[in-house]
Structure formats: C-alpha cells, structure tokens
Design a protein around this motif. Structure first.
Motif, PDB file in Angstrom:
ATOM      1  N   LEU A 141       0.804  -1.205  -0.003  1.00  0.00           N
ATOM      2  CA  LEU A 141      -0.083  -0.162   0.071  1.00  0.00           C
ATOM      3  C   LEU A 141       0.944   1.266   0.064  1.00  0.00           C
ATOM      4  CD1 LEU A 141      -2.727  -0.950   2.629  1.00  0.00           C
ATOM      5  CD2 LEU A 141      -2.827  -1.216  -0.078  1.00  0.00           C
ATOM      6  N   SER A 142       2.000   1.181   0.585  1.00  0.00           N
ATOM      7  CA  SER A 142       2.754   2.438   0.752  1.00  0.00           C
ATOM      8  C   SER A 142       4.127   2.372  -0.405  1.00  0.00           C
ATOM      9  CB  SER A 142       3.304   2.638   2.031  1.00  0.00           C
ATOM     10  OG  SER A 142       2.274   2.805   3.065  1.00  0.00           O
ATOM     11  N   ILE A 143       4.871   1.321  -0.460  1.00  0.00           N
ATOM     12  CA  ILE A 143       6.151   1.433  -1.044  1.00  0.00           C
ATOM     13  C   ILE A 143       5.914   1.030  -2.494  1.00  0.00           C
ATOM     14  CG2 ILE A 143       8.202   0.661  -1.503  1.00  0.00           C
ATOM     15  CD1 ILE A 143       8.305  -0.157   1.640  1.00  0.00           C
ATOM     16  N   PHE A 144       5.041  -0.079  -2.974  1.00  0.00           N
ATOM     17  CA  PHE A 144       5.105  -0.538  -4.319  1.00  0.00           C
ATOM     18  C   PHE A 144       3.685  -0.249  -4.763  1.00  0.00           C
ATOM     19  CE2 PHE A 144       9.077  -2.747  -3.109  1.00  0.00           C
ATOM     20  CZ  PHE A 144       9.749  -2.390  -4.116  1.00  0.00           C
ATOM     21  N   ASN A 145       2.788   0.650  -4.320  1.00  0.00           N
ATOM     22  CA  ASN A 145       1.526   0.761  -4.694  1.00  0.00           C
ATOM     23  C   ASN A 145       1.618   1.104  -6.347  1.00  0.00           C
ATOM     24  OD1 ASN A 145      -1.066   2.035  -5.266  1.00  0.00           O
ATOM     25  ND2 ASN A 145      -1.386   2.013  -3.065  1.00  0.00           N
ATOM     26  N   GLY A 146       0.456   0.759  -6.931  1.00  0.00           N
ATOM     27  CA  GLY A 146       0.560   0.849  -8.432  1.00  0.00           C
ATOM     28  C   GLY A 146       0.043   2.099  -8.860  1.00  0.00           C
ATOM     29  N   VAL A 147      -0.308   2.929  -7.973  1.00  0.00           N
ATOM     30  CA  VAL A 147      -0.735   4.211  -8.503  1.00  0.00           C
ATOM     31  C   VAL A 147       0.264   5.223  -7.913  1.00  0.00           C
ATOM     32  CG1 VAL A 147      -3.212   3.781  -8.313  1.00  0.00           C
ATOM     33  CG2 VAL A 147      -2.071   4.660  -6.189  1.00  0.00           C
ATOM     34  N   ARG A 148       0.154   6.642  -8.251  1.00  0.00           N
ATOM     35  CA  ARG A 148       1.071   7.825  -8.178  1.00  0.00           C
ATOM     36  C   ARG A 148       1.843   7.958  -6.829  1.00  0.00           C
ATOM     37  NH1 ARG A 148      -3.849  10.325  -9.220  1.00  0.00           N
ATOM     38  NH2 ARG A 148      -4.529  11.671  -7.876  1.00  0.00           N
ATOM     39  N   PHE A 149       0.664   7.506  -5.677  1.00  0.00           N
ATOM     40  CA  PHE A 149       1.284   7.968  -4.435  1.00  0.00           C
ATOM     41  C   PHE A 149       2.311   6.962  -3.644  1.00  0.00           C
ATOM     42  CE2 PHE A 149      -3.006   6.271  -3.826  1.00  0.00           C
ATOM     43  CZ  PHE A 149      -2.818   5.223  -2.927  1.00  0.00           C
ATOM     44  N   GLY A 150       2.337   5.795  -4.517  1.00  0.00           N
ATOM     45  CA  GLY A 150       3.599   4.949  -4.193  1.00  0.00           C
ATOM     46  C   GLY A 150       4.902   5.403  -3.796  1.00  0.00           C
ATOM     47  N   LEU A 151       5.488   5.007  -3.080  1.00  0.00           N
ATOM     48  CA  LEU A 151       7.108   5.444  -2.908  1.00  0.00           C
ATOM     49  C   LEU A 151       7.906   5.080  -4.154  1.00  0.00           C
ATOM     50  CD1 LEU A 151       9.337   7.013  -1.213  1.00  0.00           C
ATOM     51  CD2 LEU A 151       9.598   4.815  -0.235  1.00  0.00           C
ATOM     52  N   ALA A 152       7.899   3.876  -4.636  1.00  0.00           N
ATOM     53  CA  ALA A 152       8.544   3.523  -5.689  1.00  0.00           C
ATOM     54  C   ALA A 152       7.928   4.382  -6.920  1.00  0.00           C
ATOM     55  CB  ALA A 152       8.455   2.069  -5.804  1.00  0.00           C
ATOM     56  N   ASN A 153       6.979   4.498  -7.289  1.00  0.00           N
ATOM     57  CA  ASN A 153       6.496   5.147  -8.410  1.00  0.00           C
ATOM     58  C   ASN A 153       6.932   6.667  -8.227  1.00  0.00           C
ATOM     59  OD1 ASN A 153       5.505   3.284 -10.180  1.00  0.00           O
ATOM     60  ND2 ASN A 153       3.570   3.095  -9.208  1.00  0.00           N
ATOM     61  N   THR A 154       6.924   7.091  -7.088  1.00  0.00           N
ATOM     62  CA  THR A 154       7.001   8.673  -6.915  1.00  0.00           C
ATOM     63  C   THR A 154       8.712   8.775  -7.223  1.00  0.00           C
ATOM     64  OG1 THR A 154       5.612   8.897  -5.100  1.00  0.00           O
ATOM     65  CG2 THR A 154       7.326  10.337  -5.201  1.00  0.00           C
ATOM     66  N   VAL A 155       9.530   7.921  -6.803  1.00  0.00           N
ATOM     67  CA  VAL A 155      10.863   7.957  -6.952  1.00  0.00           C
ATOM     68  C   VAL A 155      10.995   7.979  -8.541  1.00  0.00           C
ATOM     69  CG1 VAL A 155      13.330   7.164  -6.651  1.00  0.00           C
ATOM     70  CG2 VAL A 155      11.486   7.326  -4.813  1.00  0.00           C
ATOM     71  N   LEU A 156      10.651   6.809  -9.099  1.00  0.00           N
ATOM     72  CA  LEU A 156      10.663   6.822 -10.483  1.00  0.00           C
ATOM     73  C   LEU A 156      10.164   7.853 -11.358  1.00  0.00           C
ATOM     74  CD1 LEU A 156       9.524   3.166 -11.093  1.00  0.00           C
ATOM     75  CD2 LEU A 156      12.152   3.848 -11.309  1.00  0.00           C
ATOM     76  N   GLY A 157       9.103   8.706 -10.924  1.00  0.00           N
ATOM     77  CA  GLY A 157       8.618   9.851 -11.687  1.00  0.00           C
ATOM     78  C   GLY A 157       9.409  10.898 -11.501  1.00  0.00           C
ATOM     79  N   TRP A 158      10.355  11.067 -10.615  1.00  0.00           N
ATOM     80  CA  TRP A 158      11.353  12.148 -10.444  1.00  0.00           C
ATOM     81  C   TRP A 158      12.534  12.095 -11.674  1.00  0.00           C
ATOM     82  CZ3 TRP A 158      13.053  11.117  -4.694  1.00  0.00           C
ATOM     83  CH2 TRP A 158      11.926  11.688  -3.821  1.00  0.00           C
ATOM     84  N   PHE A 159      12.701  10.872 -12.019  1.00  0.00           N
ATOM     85  CA  PHE A 159      13.506  10.769 -13.328  1.00  0.00           C
ATOM     86  C   PHE A 159      12.624  10.568 -14.574  1.00  0.00           C
ATOM     87  CE2 PHE A 159      15.582   8.903  -9.550  1.00  0.00           C
ATOM     88  CZ  PHE A 159      16.845   9.579  -9.549  1.00  0.00           C
TER      89      PHE A 159
END
Length: 292
Positions: free
Chosen positions: A117-135
């Motif tokens: 729910l927090s790290i590998f969530n499949g929507v934009r507020f997941g931590l992993a997707n947030t970090v990937l979005g920075w790049f």
C-alpha cells in the motif's frame, strides 16, 4: 515431579496443537474429506495421485523453486555482508545490531501491507513510483505486471527486509568464534586484508554456520505464505501466477469445495519434499561431519 511441572504444560500444548493436527492431516489424506474432518470414505492413495497429477500444484512447486533461487542467495549475501560490517565496528555495535535485527520482530502481514500500500503501490502515491517519476519514468503496476514480472521484486524485497537481520545475528555469532590469531598469522604470511582473508579464513571458518543458514532459508522458502497471500490477493481472489504451495493448498482445503483430504495429501507431499531436500543438503554440505 518438578520436571513434569515445568515441561508438562508445554508438552501438552505441543501435542494438542501440533502433533495431533499433523497426525490427523495424514489420516485425512487417505479419505474423501470434503467439508468434514471426520470422513468415512477411504480412497487410499487417490488424493496423492490427484495432487501429483494436478498442473496447478506442480506449477506452485515451480514457483517455490523460483522464489528459492531469488531469496536464498540474496539473503545469504546481504546477511553476511551486514554481519561483516557490524563485526568491524569499534563503537555502537549493539545499536546497529539491534537496528538490523528489529525488522525480524515485525509481522509478515503488516510488512506485506506496507510494501503493497505504501512502497510498491501501483498508483502515483506509491513511494517507488514517486521516485521513478522524479526521473521521468512511467508508473508501474508492480503486483499485476507479468511482463516483466515486477511482482518478484516486491515479494523478494519484503522477505529480505524481514529475515536478513535474523541471519545476520547467526553470522555474527560465527564471526565472533573465529580466533583473531588466524588473521594475525595470515598477516604475518603476507595475506592482504579484504578478499584474501575473507576467502581463505572467514568463509571456511563460517562453514557450519553457512550450512545452517542455507538449510533454514530453504525451509523458510518452502513455508512462504503470508507475504504472497497478502501481497497478491485482492477482492477478486488470488492471481494464477506467483502461487506458492501453501497458498494453493490453502485454497484447496478452505476454498469453495473445502477438500480437506486433497489439501492434506498436498501438505504431506510438501512435508516429504522439505524433509528430503533438507537431508540431501545436509549430506551434500557435510552437516555433522567431523572437521579435519
């Protein structure tokens, strides 16, 4: 009298909640036990034949093998590396030992939900997707993407976080048993600190600990359930991929059909596989063999 006063309650609980259910499971595996734990229709080895011929069960064993191929070497290397670093500390060693061991006390269910729910969530507020979005990378549905199978990253990392600290403690105990004189003698002989001492002194001296760690890792991988079930299942059920043996047996015994006989046969087969794998590994690594 005092022996039984202290051991008796534990022995009774162990018998009632462990050995009796195990024996009853073996008993159920020889019967057609649908929706009942007191069957009367004896079917012999039919349940075992059905399980071994079930493609889904065989596929679940393949999932276990793949999970083992990921988690065993990764945990071994990470826990050994942590143990080597903590063992070299000259201050705050107890603090770092506690910090790395602390995740072991966390529930597998809680950790799986945090990862989901927090790290590998499949929507934009997941931590992993947030970090990937920075790049500038696209968002990834980590648990539902099968090509490539990103769900393995989620499953392996949560298990790594949960168990690496425990095996680090085992390696630390082994490292502290190595005599400093061996390293002093190696330095006198011209051995360079680092890879040479690790390869020729540390790893050979950790042989017994390494064997125990690998055996425990393989057995734990066979028993994987909590993280798989809580990460992969949703309101629609469990997907057909990444289904380990215990998850498959859970749905077989407690699903719509509640086929306890078939599920018990699968559990017995799984227990036999674990026993055989453990014995083979112990023989291969020479567990219990006298040192030269």
């Amino acid at each position: 009298m005092w022996f039984w006063a202290f051991v008796g309650p534990f022995a009774i609980g162990l018998g009632l909640f462990t050995y009796v259910p195990l024996a009853w499971s073996v008993y159920l595996s020889f019967f057609d036990a649908r929706n009942t734990v007191t069957p009367t229709d004896f079917v012999g080895l039919d349940n075992y034949t059905a399980m071994l011929g079930d493609d889904a069960f065989v596929s679940s064993l393949g999932t276990f093998l793949l999970f083992t191929a990921f988690i065993v070497p990764a945990t071994y290397v990470l826990s050994l590396g942590l143990a080597l670093m903590v063992n070299r500390l000259r201050f705050a060693q107890a603090f770092f030992r506690s910090v790395f061991f602390l995740p072991t006390a966390c529930s597998y269910v809680v950790a799986a939900l945090i990862w989901k729910l927090s790290i590998f969530n499949g929507v934009r507020f997941g931590l992993a997707n947030t970090v990937l979005g920075w790049f500038g990378a696209d968002q990834t549905a980590w648990l539902s993407t099968t090509d490539p199978p990103w769900y393995w990253l989620v499953i392996v990392t949560v298990r790594l976080w949960l168990q690496a600290g425990f095996f680090m403690i085992l390696f630390l105990a082994g490292l502290q048993r190595i005599s400093p004189r061996l390293y002093e003698a190696a330095a006198v002989d011209g051995a360079r600190p680092g890879w040479q001492t690790l390869r020729y002194i540390t790893l050979p001296q950790l042989r017994a600990t390494s064997v125990a760690v690998i055996l425990l890792l393989v057995i734990n991988a066979f028993q994987a359930f909590d993280e798989f079930y809580n990460l992969m299942s949703d309101a629609r059920g469990y997907p057909p991929y990444a289904r380990p043996p215990l998850v498959y047996l859970y749905y077989t015994a407690l699903g719509q059909e509640q086929n306890l006989g078939l599920g018990s046969a699968g559990a017995v087969i799984l227990a036999l596989i674990i026993a055989v794998a453990t014995v083979v590994q112990a023989r291969w690594f020479g567990l219990g063999r006298k040192e030269d």
